[in-house]
Write a protein that holds these residues in place. Structure first.
Motif, PDB file in Angstrom:
ATOM      1  N   GLU A 172      -9.018  12.950  -6.922  1.00 43.69           N
ATOM      2  CA  GLU A 172      -7.914  12.088  -6.479  1.00 43.69           C
ATOM      3  C   GLU A 172      -7.073  12.768  -5.395  1.00 43.69           C
ATOM      4  O   GLU A 172      -6.610  12.126  -4.465  1.00 43.69           O
ATOM      5  N   SER A 173      -6.917  14.104  -5.515  1.00 46.36           N
ATOM      6  CA  SER A 173      -6.095  14.804  -4.513  1.00 46.36           C
ATOM      7  C   SER A 173      -6.926  15.275  -3.328  1.00 46.36           C
ATOM      8  O   SER A 173      -6.463  16.074  -2.513  1.00 46.36           O
ATOM      9  N   ASP A 186      -1.342   2.085  -6.365  1.00 46.65           N
ATOM     10  CA  ASP A 186      -1.361   3.288  -5.534  1.00 46.65           C
ATOM     11  C   ASP A 186      -2.196   3.109  -4.275  1.00 46.65           C
ATOM     12  O   ASP A 186      -2.203   3.988  -3.405  1.00 46.65           O
ATOM     13  N   ARG A 211       4.609  10.259 -10.213  1.00 46.63           N
ATOM     14  CA  ARG A 211       4.238   9.125  -9.370  1.00 46.63           C
ATOM     15  C   ARG A 211       5.488   8.511  -8.729  1.00 46.63           C
ATOM     16  O   ARG A 211       5.501   8.190  -7.550  1.00 46.63           O
ATOM     17  N   ARG A 247       6.735  10.694  -6.017  1.00 46.99           N
ATOM     18  CA  ARG A 247       5.849  10.535  -4.862  1.00 46.99           C
ATOM     19  C   ARG A 247       6.233   9.308  -4.046  1.00 46.99           C
ATOM     20  O   ARG A 247       6.301   9.334  -2.828  1.00 46.99           O
ATOM     21  N   HIS A 248       6.482   8.205  -4.758  1.00 48.31           N
ATOM     22  CA  HIS A 248       6.738   6.941  -4.088  1.00 48.31           C
ATOM     23  C   HIS A 248       8.123   6.858  -3.460  1.00 48.31           C
ATOM     24  O   HIS A 248       8.437   5.902  -2.775  1.00 48.31           O
ATOM     25  N   ARG A 296       1.649  16.794  -5.398  1.00 46.86           N
ATOM     26  CA  ARG A 296       0.579  16.771  -6.392  1.00 46.86           C
ATOM     27  C   ARG A 296       1.009  17.472  -7.668  1.00 46.86           C
ATOM     28  O   ARG A 296       1.994  18.212  -7.681  1.00 46.86           O
TER      29      ARG A 296
END
Lengths: 195, 294
Positions: free
Chosen positions: A5-6, A30, B133, B136-137, B149
């Motif tokens: 995923e990364s 996402d 998440r 991140r957003h 990450r």
């Protein structure tokens, strides 16, 4: 799957049921679903492509000693499971796990989204390949224990901690140890066509 | 007299039998298996001498795991000890709220490690539903922070992040232990030092620390022993990865025993782990004797 995923891992070796683990990393929200695909191995010049390796890791059986009514009920459950309706229904809620072996999957992939789309696409390809005779099988998809553990070390190659040569040498050493210990399962001879 | 002796032995028997069954026998068995090629399943095993030790010593993953164990031990001997001592000193002057704080601090400690680890994995680090998440957003896609990450995905940060989670669960326990020890300090000493004009640091250095030193040293030994046995958080959160970045001797031994079915090598690793625990225990015994004779 996290490394995939990364974008730290270029690919991930795994059976199609690994789609179920992808749910933690890929989603429509996402916008990264296009980054995940499935391709069957082995792939080699001179062989039909795609060619699928089927792993028979489990069997669904009916206990001959259970009461007849239980046997009938279990038979009905297994019959129910071996249907397109079951496969599609389960996949919509739990993509990746319920790839039951059926001989036809008559669906319009455009009706599905998310990981269900990717998984059903892989299963549809597998069914077509199997019906065309383009498949091999193994009594188990797993390598002998130490060899399999050595293969799991592939992330050391992705992350630059091990060269490909070192990785393969480790796998070879582990395989030789497994073989010497009598832990390598005998490979069943292929069945002659029409046999 | 003989009758009494018999009774004594009879009363001792359950404890002795239990110790033999669950400590001595498995311990001796492990020591023996370390010199065999047993795969954990087979009914037979062959004596192969020191081959298992030679193989694990030649394996770079073993040395990486040992290095990680040493890093882990150093982290635990400093970070939670520092936080524990600081919070214990702060709580010492608290009145009734002290108990409330202790209960709050002990919260993560009384939860099962698997609960804590899953909580961090799912609520904070899960890339789909976790806090990560959402963080991140918060950033636009072209921001340098957008590809934020999980620290568990890098071999350079995974070990430290798992250690952080374990420290988060552990430091409250040290606070309670240190606080109990600090409360044993004779108040007249504290008052006399205060009257003489001692500041907070001097009070700690010359009054409190000498009083709690036996407790601090005992916790040092216990932390060292447990650091070489640590398993749960690493296994649940990273499995020792990625690329063995958070591999510990315990996860290395577990993989050998239950994945590779190489119990001999796993037992050899277990003996190496025991060696460090034994060294720490001997240090503690030596220290205790020195204290008694002093």
């Amino acid at each position: 799957m996290s490394l995939l995923e990364s974008n730290d891992a270029p690919f991930f070796f795994g059976p199609s049921l690994v789609f179920q683990f992808a749910t933690s990393f890929y989603s429509e929200e996402d916008g990264n679903l296009d980054n995940l695909g499935f391709f069957p191995l082995p792939s080699r010049a001179g062989l039909p492509s795609p060619i699928f390796l089927l792993g028979t890791t489990a069997s669904l059986s009916i206990n001959a000693y259970s009461p007849p009514e239980v046997q009938d009920a279990v038979g009905e459950i297994i019959d129910r499971m071996m249907t397109q309706e079951f496969l599609v229904g389960m996949t919509e809620g739990w993509p990746g796990y319920w790839g039951v072996p059926i001989s036809a999957l008559d669906i319009n992939l455009a009706d599905f989204s998310g990981l269900s789309h990717g998984f059903l696409s892989a299963i549809q390809d597998a069914i077509a390949a199997v019906n065309a005779g383009n498949f091999g099988y193994s009594p188990s998809t797993f390598f002998p224990p130490a060899t399999q553990t050595a293969f799991f070390d592939i992330d050391s190659v992705w992350l630059g901690k091990l060269t490909v040569e070192e990785f393969l040498a480790n796998v070879q050493t582990a395989y030789e140890e497994d073989k010497a210990a009598g832990l390598v399962a005998p490979v069943p001879p292929p069945v002659a066509k029409g046999g | 007299m003989r009758r009494w002796s018999f009774q004594y032995y009879l009363l001792l028997a359950p404890a002795v039998l239990l110790s033999v069954a669950v400590v001595l026998a498995p311990g001796l068995m492990t020591a023996y298996v370390a010199f065999t090629d047993w795969n954990g399943v087979s009914l037979s095993m062959n004596w192969i001498g020191t081959v298992n030790f030679e193989k694990i010593f030649a394996d770079r993953v073993f040395w990486q795991a040992l290095g990680n164990n040493i890093r882990w031990t150093l982290l635990f001997l400093t970070v939670p000890v520092g936080i524990g001592l600081l919070t214990a000193m702060l709580l010492l002057k608290r009145g009734r709220t002290r108990t409330v704080y202790q209960m709050i601090y002990l919260g993560p400690y009384v939860l099962a490690p698997v609960t804590n680890a899953i909580l961090w994995l799912n609520i904070i680090l899960n890339p789909v539903s976790g806090l990560l998440r959402h963080v991140r957003h918060l950033f636009p896609r072209d921001s340098p922070l957008a590809p934020l990450r999980s620290p568990l995905g890098s071999p350079d940060t995974a070990l430290y992040f798992v250690a952080m989670v374990d420290i988060w669960h552990y430091w409250g326990f040290l606070t309670v232990i240190y606080l109990a020890a600090l409360r044993q300090t004779p108040q007249e000493l504290v008052e006399a030092a205060t009257v003489e004009g001692a500041g907070v640091l001097q009070l700690f250095r010359f009054i409190y620390l000498p009083t709690i030193l036996p407790t601090v040293l005992l916790m040092f030994v216990i932390i060292t022993i447990f650091s070489f046995l640590t398993f749960e958080y690493v296994y649940i959160m990273t499995g020792g990865g990625p690329a063995h970045g958070s591999e510990m001797l315990s996860t290395y031994a577990y993989t050998l025993a239950f994945n590779a079915l190489q119990y001999g090598k796993a037992a050899a690793t277990g003996l190496v782990m025991s060696f460090f625990g034994l060294a720490a225990s001997m240090f503690y015994v030596w220290m205790s004797r020195r204290e008694v004779s002093a």
